[in-house]
Design a protein around this motif. Structure first.
Motif, PDB file in Angstrom:
ATOM      1  N   LEU A 201      -8.472   4.533  -5.436  1.00 51.43           N
ATOM      2  CA  LEU A 201      -7.570   3.790  -4.553  1.00 51.43           C
ATOM      3  C   LEU A 201      -7.752   4.140  -3.077  1.00 51.43           C
ATOM      4  N   ILE A 202      -8.128   5.378  -2.784  1.00 51.06           N
ATOM      5  CA  ILE A 202      -8.299   5.805  -1.394  1.00 51.06           C
ATOM      6  C   ILE A 202      -9.694   5.425  -0.912  1.00 51.06           C
TER       7      ILE A 202
ATOM      8  N   MET B  13       0.849  -1.203   0.000  1.00 52.94           N
ATOM      9  CA  MET B  13       0.000   0.000   0.000  1.00 52.94           C
ATOM     10  C   MET B  13       0.884   1.252   0.000  1.00 52.94           C
TER      11      MET B  13
ATOM     12  N   ASP C 277      -1.379   7.357  -7.407  1.00 56.23           N
ATOM     13  CA  ASP C 277      -1.389   5.964  -6.952  1.00 56.23           C
ATOM     14  C   ASP C 277      -1.372   5.874  -5.427  1.00 56.23           C
TER      15      ASP C 277
ATOM     16  N   GLU D  82      -2.749   5.400  -1.775  1.00 54.37           N
ATOM     17  CA  GLU D  82      -3.836   4.588  -1.224  1.00 54.37           C
ATOM     18  C   GLU D  82      -4.212   4.974   0.204  1.00 54.37           C
ATOM     19  N   LYS D  83      -3.320   5.719   0.879  1.00 59.93           N
ATOM     20  CA  LYS D  83      -3.585   6.074   2.281  1.00 59.93           C
ATOM     21  C   LYS D  83      -3.060   7.465   2.577  1.00 59.93           C
TER      22      LYS D  83
END
Length: 220
Positions: free
Chosen positions: A46-47, A1, A26, A28-29
């Motif tokens: 992605l999030i 991630m 890209d 994700e967090k």
């Protein structure tokens, strides 16, 4: 991630006048305690969640994202766009300084005590009721929802759009400073106490108990 650090976020914002656009990244967090000086755009597939303590001084755009829940105490000074998301409820302590767009979401209840400084779009949602004493300074759009009645003391700063709802009557103390759209509803009478500053768009057969504060318009 792939996670974004606070240092990386701050560097991006310095280069973009305080704005943080992650819509095509890209990432994700997001980091805990993120403070965005401008707008935050998270139209990202992605999030999937927001960090605790998030503050956005500008607008927060989550439209079409996969985020299903907002953190408690979220602060957005500008516009909050949740349209086309799977948000089912708004959290405690939510503060929004501008408009709230909930168009085509599964939100079924609007929380008490949340004032809306701009417009509130709840059209095409499953919402069935609004809290007592709700004040919306801009437009309030409830079009094509299953809501059946409006709360007493509702105050709308601009237009009120009830097209295609299940509402059969209006509260006597309703105040709408802009237009009122009641087309394709079962409303047949406009009570004398209703105050409308603009036009009333209605179906044929609607009667008016008072015409002193409205400019009537027929539209179907």
């Amino acid at each position: 991630m792939k996670a974004l650090t606070l240092e990386e976020a701050e560097a991006i914002m310095r280069e973009n006048n305080g704005n943080l656009d992650l819509s095509h990244s890209d990432i994700e967090k997001l980091p805990e305690g993120l403070f965005v000086e401008g707008d935050l755009n998270l139209q990202s597939p992605l999030i999937t969640e927001l960090p605790e303590g998030l503050t956005v001084k500008g607008n927060l755009n989550l439209s079409w994202s996969k985020i299903k829940k907002l953190p408690e105490g979220l602060t957005v000074d500008g516009y909050l766009d949740l349209s086309h998301t799977q948000i089912e409820e708004l959290p405690k302590g939510l503060t929004v300084g501008g408009s709230i767009n909930l168009y085509v979401t599964p939100l079924a209840n609007f929380p008490k005590g949340l004032a809306v400084s701009g417009y509130l779009d709840l059209s095409i949602t499953p919402i069935t009721e609004l809290p007592e004493g709700l004040t919306v300074n801009g437009d309030l759009d409830l079009s094509w929802t299953p809501i059946k009645e409006l709360p007493e003391g509702l105050n709308v700063g601009e237009g009120l759009y009830l097209r295609g709802t299940q509402i059969t009557k209006l509260p006597k103390e309703l105040s709408v400073k802009g237009d009122l759209d009641i087309c394709y509803t079962k409303i047949k009478t406009i009570p004398a106490g209703v105050k409308v500053g603009g036009r009333i768009y209605h179906d044929e057969g609607v009667t008016f108990e008072s015409r002193t504060t409205v400019e009537m318009e027929y539209d179907n």
